[in-house]
Design a protein around this motif. Structure first.
Motif, PDB file in Angstrom:
ATOM      1  N   ASP A  40       0.860  -1.187   0.000  1.00 10.53           N
ATOM      2  CA  ASP A  40       0.000   0.000   0.000  1.00 10.53           C
ATOM      3  C   ASP A  40       0.892   1.232   0.000  1.00 10.53           C
ATOM      4  O   ASP A  40       1.654   1.450   0.942  1.00 10.53           O
ATOM      5  N   PRO A  41       0.833   2.048  -1.051  1.00  9.76           N
ATOM      6  CA  PRO A  41       1.730   3.203  -1.131  1.00  9.76           C
ATOM      7  C   PRO A  41       1.545   4.216  -0.005  1.00  9.76           C
ATOM      8  O   PRO A  41       2.455   4.991   0.279  1.00  9.76           O
ATOM      9  N   GLU A  42       0.380   4.227   0.636  1.00  7.58           N
ATOM     10  CA  GLU A  42       0.162   5.170   1.726  1.00  7.58           C
ATOM     11  C   GLU A  42       0.950   4.793   2.974  1.00  7.58           C
ATOM     12  O   GLU A  42       1.240   5.646   3.817  1.00  7.58           O
ATOM     13  N   SER A  43       1.285   3.521   3.110  1.00  8.80           N
ATOM     14  CA  SER A  43       2.062   3.076   4.266  1.00  8.80           C
ATOM     15  C   SER A  43       3.458   2.600   3.876  1.00  8.80           C
ATOM     16  O   SER A  43       4.245   2.204   4.731  1.00  8.80           O
ATOM     17  N   ASN A  44       3.776   2.650   2.584  1.00 12.32           N
ATOM     18  CA  ASN A  44       5.075   2.226   2.080  1.00 12.32           C
ATOM     19  C   ASN A  44       5.612   3.358   1.205  1.00 12.32           C
ATOM     20  O   ASN A  44       5.289   3.459   0.030  1.00 12.32           O
ATOM     21  N   ILE A  64       0.780  -1.889 -13.221  1.00  9.69           N
ATOM     22  CA  ILE A  64       1.046  -1.559 -11.816  1.00  9.69           C
ATOM     23  C   ILE A  64       0.217  -2.452 -10.895  1.00  9.69           C
ATOM     24  O   ILE A  64       0.734  -3.023  -9.918  1.00  9.69           O
ATOM     25  N   ASP A  65      -1.064  -2.581 -11.197  1.00 12.25           N
ATOM     26  CA  ASP A  65      -1.965  -3.368 -10.351  1.00 12.25           C
ATOM     27  C   ASP A  65      -1.541  -4.837 -10.299  1.00 12.25           C
ATOM     28  O   ASP A  65      -1.576  -5.470  -9.237  1.00 12.25           O
ATOM     29  N   ARG A  66      -1.119  -5.391 -11.443  1.00 10.85           N
ATOM     30  CA  ARG A  66      -0.688  -6.794 -11.475  1.00 10.85           C
ATOM     31  C   ARG A  66       0.539  -7.018 -10.599  1.00 10.85           C
ATOM     32  O   ARG A  66       0.643  -8.025  -9.891  1.00 10.85           O
ATOM     33  N   ALA A  67       1.480  -6.063 -10.660  1.00 13.23           N
ATOM     34  CA  ALA A  67       2.701  -6.191  -9.858  1.00 13.23           C
ATOM     35  C   ALA A  67       2.385  -6.134  -8.372  1.00 13.23           C
ATOM     36  O   ALA A  67       2.943  -6.911  -7.571  1.00 13.23           O
ATOM     37  N   ILE A  68       1.480  -5.246  -7.979  1.00 14.88           N
ATOM     38  CA  ILE A  68       1.110  -5.127  -6.565  1.00 14.88           C
ATOM     39  C   ILE A  68       0.337  -6.359  -6.112  1.00 14.88           C
ATOM     40  O   ILE A  68       0.565  -6.873  -5.007  1.00 14.88           O
ATOM     41  N   GLU A  69      -0.571  -6.849  -6.944  1.00 17.05           N
ATOM     42  CA  GLU A  69      -1.325  -8.054  -6.597  1.00 17.05           C
ATOM     43  C   GLU A  69      -0.401  -9.254  -6.446  1.00 17.05           C
ATOM     44  O   GLU A  69      -0.599 -10.094  -5.576  1.00 17.05           O
ATOM     45  N   LYS A  70       0.606  -9.336  -7.288  1.00 13.93           N
ATOM     46  CA  LYS A  70       1.584 -10.427  -7.184  1.00 13.93           C
ATOM     47  C   LYS A  70       2.309 -10.357  -5.849  1.00 13.93           C
ATOM     48  O   LYS A  70       2.528 -11.385  -5.189  1.00 13.93           O
ATOM     49  N   GLY A  74       2.313 -12.839  -2.104  1.00 13.85           N
ATOM     50  CA  GLY A  74       3.538 -13.415  -1.544  1.00 13.85           C
ATOM     51  C   GLY A  74       4.333 -14.191  -2.557  1.00 13.85           C
ATOM     52  O   GLY A  74       4.758 -15.325  -2.314  1.00 13.85           O
ATOM     53  N   GLY A  75       4.542 -13.609  -3.735  1.00 14.39           N
ATOM     54  CA  GLY A  75       5.310 -14.279  -4.783  1.00 14.39           C
ATOM     55  C   GLY A  75       6.589 -14.894  -4.249  1.00 14.39           C
ATOM     56  O   GLY A  75       7.229 -14.354  -3.347  1.00 14.39           O
ATOM     57  N   GLU A  76       6.967 -16.031  -4.804  1.00 12.23           N
ATOM     58  CA  GLU A  76       8.123 -16.769  -4.282  1.00 12.23           C
ATOM     59  C   GLU A  76       9.456 -16.219  -4.767  1.00 12.23           C
ATOM     60  O   GLU A  76      10.506 -16.577  -4.242  1.00 12.23           O
ATOM     61  N   ASP A  77       9.445 -15.375  -5.792  1.00 14.92           N
ATOM     62  CA  ASP A  77      10.697 -14.847  -6.327  1.00 14.92           C
ATOM     63  C   ASP A  77      11.336 -13.880  -5.340  1.00 14.92           C
ATOM     64  O   ASP A  77      10.684 -12.969  -4.834  1.00 14.92           O
ATOM     65  N   ASN A  78      12.622 -14.085  -5.085  1.00 16.89           N
ATOM     66  CA  ASN A  78      13.376 -13.186  -4.227  1.00 16.89           C
ATOM     67  C   ASN A  78      14.456 -12.497  -5.053  1.00 16.89           C
ATOM     68  O   ASN A  78      15.163 -13.156  -5.830  1.00 16.89           O
ATOM     69  N   TYR A  79      14.577 -11.197  -4.884  1.00 13.79           N
ATOM     70  CA  TYR A  79      15.508 -10.418  -5.692  1.00 13.79           C
ATOM     71  C   TYR A  79      16.511  -9.667  -4.818  1.00 13.79           C
ATOM     72  O   TYR A  79      16.181  -9.212  -3.728  1.00 13.79           O
TER      73      TYR A  79
END
Length: 239
Positions: A40-44, A64-70, A74-79
């Motif tokens: 949530d951009p208001e708290s992040n 943008i919405d797809r990336a936030i929903e992913k 809790g997507g498993e990809d770690n970067y």
């Protein structure tokens, strides 16, 4: 700082020419930033900043919405966030920021891009000491005097204000990014021509025609890498 803004414009125009690449890089950055904190951009605040930048590049809302929903899922990809430093033709200096889920792959690809295009990798700190992390916010429809008055009213002290053609650009400390944007918004500004946290070279250099052609080939090779998010340099590319 006017020439530095020209370099930012040059980079932005280059990225605008390949929107699919721009969108995919923003999608990854949004996902990683949302996953690291609250989606949530208001708290992040970090996510809010990325979304503000995405807006200046006209990234579609569905991406943008797809990336936030992913990230919410809790997507498993770690970067990992990585920074590489290196040199191009005739003393040119380059900083490369990357997001990667495979450090070895990214390091190999970045090294190859330097090596095949007349450059070479440097060690950490070999280049970055010649750059300053800087917030750059640019708007249309204002003049330098109006912006200075606005900043004074909000008690914001910035590095520089430059008026170029139809744009006023504010150069500020990175931690002032949100404060400067909010000051502009309080005057009715809703769209920003540029909203970046960037690395600006303390001194730009010019290259010969041949060296600049080689340099631009190197920059293109680095920016084409899937894991590379940002490339900064100290070359004045001109208008």
């Amino acid at each position: 700082m006017g020439r530095k803004w020209n370099n930012i414009k040059e980079k932005k125009a280059s990225k605008d020419a390949n929107t699919s690449r721009v969108y995919s890089k923003f999608a990854l950055e949004i996902y990683v930033t949302a996953k690291q904190g609250e989606p949530d951009p208001e708290s992040n605040q970090a996510l809010k900043f990325v979304l503000e930048r995405a807006k200046t590049y006209n990234v579609p809302k569905n991406i943008i919405d797809r990336a936030i929903e992913k990230a919410k899922g809790g997507g498993e990809d770690n970067y990992d966030e990585l920074r590489y430093e290196g040199f191009g033709p005739n003393g040119s200096m380059i900083i490369v920021d990357a997001l990667t889920n495979n450090v070895n792959r990214t390091a190999s690809n970045v090294r190859a891009a330097f090596g095949k295009n007349g450059g070479n990798m440097g060690v950490s700190g070999s280049v970055s000491y010649m750059f300053d992390a800087t917030a750059v916010i640019g708007v249309e429809g204002k003049n330098e005097e109006e912006v200075l008055e606005m900043l004074m009213e909000h008690d914001i002290d910035v590095r520089d204000i430059v008026e170029e053609e139809d744009t006023v650009i504010v150069y500020a400390e990175p931690d002032q990014f949100n404060a400067v944007q909010e000051a502009f918004k309080s005057t009715g500004v809703t769209d920003f021509k540029v909203a970046e946290l960037t690395m600006l070279a303390q001194n730009d250099i010019s290259l010969s025609e041949d060296a600049q052609a080689q340099f631009e080939k190197l920059i293109d090779a680095l920016e084409d890498l899937e894991d590379v998010q940002q490339v900064y340099h100290n070359v004045d590319l001109g208008e």
